[in-house]
Design an enzyme around this catalytic site. Structure first.
Site, PDB file in Angstrom:
ATOM      1  N   HIS A 308      -9.168   2.821  23.612  1.00  0.00           N
ATOM      2  CA  HIS A 308      -8.495   3.766  22.723  1.00  0.00           C
ATOM      3  C   HIS A 308      -9.307   5.052  22.660  1.00  0.00           C
ATOM      4  CE1 HIS A 308      -6.521   5.508  19.208  1.00  0.00           C
ATOM      5  NE2 HIS A 308      -5.527   4.693  19.494  1.00  0.00           N
ATOM      6  N   ASP A 365      -1.341  -2.252  21.113  1.00  0.00           N
ATOM      7  CA  ASP A 365      -0.315  -2.737  22.060  1.00  0.00           C
ATOM      8  C   ASP A 365      -0.633  -4.098  22.660  1.00  0.00           C
ATOM      9  OD1 ASP A 365      -0.203   0.648  22.860  1.00  0.00           O
ATOM     10  OD2 ASP A 365       1.484  -0.474  22.030  1.00  0.00           O
TER      11      ASP A 365
END
Ligand code: SDX
Length: 430
Positions: A308, A365
């Site tokens: 991320h 996700d």
């Protein structure tokens, strides 16, 4: 409100320049370079904007080192546990949690706006059978501006009605596109069902097999949508802001955000995770092969659902989703081999120096697709589900920008690396 506390001093070619230091309410600091080019003749270069703030905002706060995510000051853990998605949507857009009257009014409008103009339903007949759901979603959302043109005058005049209309209709568009892809009759929204229950019913109810709207499934979907509702200036939100900064209406700005979210490095990762897990499963659970591929610089393969830009310890949403995943699969008595594979992959990666050194952890996700599968959502609609959740955040960010008198059209500069001035040579002399 951000305040300018003191200055940083920049020294270039023997001259010094003061750069105001802006401090946010959480102590986050920035150098205000809004006059840098005109005062120094220098611009900054920051590919991917890793170090660049595009705006000030009071909507969402992330702390990537502490794994903190707050919407309007409320911790994501508390909102996910105690709120309905439409409460959080209201919070993001209006800045406060709705009281009973505000909530009832909001629910009434969501119910009133749930239908699509019947002419729009014919659009679905003209997409090819294998049309990509995200492509359909962005086309249909963009088309709403033709049926509801009031935004073209004063963008903020009807923003609350427009926002509510969009939050309600995006659900219907998604469900209708799914039904059309199956060749099934459309299921219209029902006044007796709540936001998430209505979506599930429109997706899965059939004339011969009535759909059982199970509270635990509604609750899991509600939590997923809350966890996706906003995330500061990510790629798709920055797209919505950039398009909106040119004076584009909300529907078309959101349509641009839908397209940005579609990318496999962004919201498209939830589909890519399932495809990756299925590939590993089909390859005899050969984890080492795929971990090595992800680490191999010459191989474009990355572990989808890992890493991320901001979170460098853990993505708080990923942790909540993993727990919700366990709960739902237990309640529905589902054992999904991909969940076991996901867990083993996480375990291996989190003990591998490559991932540890680069702070690569499961993001929002990584597990969300397992829940969508358990609910019955087709893989090619996972990113549509992300868009349904993210919509209130996009709207809130667009509205905040429209209301900010300092807003200017977004127009970044560049460092030119092409040919310097060349003498033109006519075709017959080249
Ligand atoms: C979302 O911004 C947001 O807030 C987004 C989002 C939201 O709510 O809006 O949180 C939603 O988009 C989550 C991210 C979903 N995408 C994925 O899961 C795709 C896989 N992840 C990567 O592509 C990547 O981690 C990104 C895109 C998420 C972040 O990329 P960055 O910040 O540009 O980091 P990077 O590519 O510079 O990576 C740093 C290093 C590199 O190695 P080195 O060059 O230093 O040797 O880490 C490596 C990368 O190669 N790396 C990975 C990896 N992610 C980063 N290596 C293998 N697998 C990965 N997944």
């Amino acid at each position: 409100m951000n305040k300018c506390s003191k200055n940083a001093v920049l020294s270039i070619d023997g001259k010094t320049y003061d750069l105001p230091i802006i401090t946010g309410t959480e102590g986050d600091k920035a150098l205000d370079i809004s006059k840098l080019l005109q005062e120094t003749g220098y611009m900054t270069l920051d590919t991917g904007y890793k170090n660049t703030g595009s705006c000030t905002s009071s909507i969402t706060y992330l702390d990537g080192n502490k794994g903190i995510l707050r919407y309007r000051g409320y911790a994501i853990e508390e909102l996910a546990e105690k709120c309905l998605f439409i409460e959080v949507a209201y919070l993001l857009i209006h800045g406060h949690l709705p009281n009973k009257t505000e909530f009832d009014d909001f629910k009434y409008l969501l119910r009133r706006f749930a239908l699509l103009h019947e002419d729009m339903i014919h659009f679905f007949d003209h997409f090819p059978p294998n049309a990509q759901p995200m492509s359909i979603l962005s086309v249909m959302v963009n088309s709403l501006c033709n049926y509801y043109p009031e935004m073209s005058d004063d963008p903020l005049e009807n923003i609350n009605m427009t926002a509510t209309r969009l939050i309600s209709k995006i659900r219907t568009i998604a469900a209708f596109s799914y039904k059309k892809s199956l060749g099934h009759p459309l299921v219209y929204p029902r006044p007796d069902l709540n936001y998430c229950g209505n979506f599930l019913n429109m997706m899965f109810d059939k004339p011969v097999y009535p759909y059982d709207v199970r509270p635990e499934v509604v609750s899991a979907l509600n939590k997923l949508l809350i966890l996706h509702a906003d995330h500061e200036q990510n790629c798709s939100t920055s797209t919505v802001r950039l398009v909106g900064s040119a004076g584009v209406n909300l529907y078309s700005s959101i349509s641009a955000g839908i397209n940005a979210l579609w990318g496999p490095l962004h919201g498209g990762a939830n589909e890519a995770v399932i495809e990756m897990l299925e590939m590993i499963h089909a390859d005899g659970n050969n984890f080492k092969k795929y971990i090595d591929k992800a680490k191999d610089k010459s191989d474009p393969f990355k572990l989808s659902g890992f890493g991320h830009r901001v979170y460098k310890t853990f993505d708080p949403r990923g942790q909540i989703i993993q727990e919700a995943c366990d709960d739902l699969l237990t309640m529905l008595n589902i054992s999904d081999p991909l969940l076991d594979i996901a867990r083993q992959l996480e375990e291996i990666a989190l003990n591998d120096d490559y991932f540890i050194e680069r702070n690569l952890f499961p993001n929002v996700d990584f597990y969300s697709g397992i829940i969508y599968r358990a609910i019955g959502i087709p893989t090619n609609m996972f990113t549509v589900m992300f868009a349904l959740g993210r919509l209130p955040g996009w709207i809130a960010q667009w509205k905040e920008q429209q209301e900010d008198p300092r807003t200017k059209i977004g127009r970044p500069r560049q460092v030119f690396t092409g040919e310097v001035s060349r003498k033109f040579v006519p075709l017959d002399e080249r």
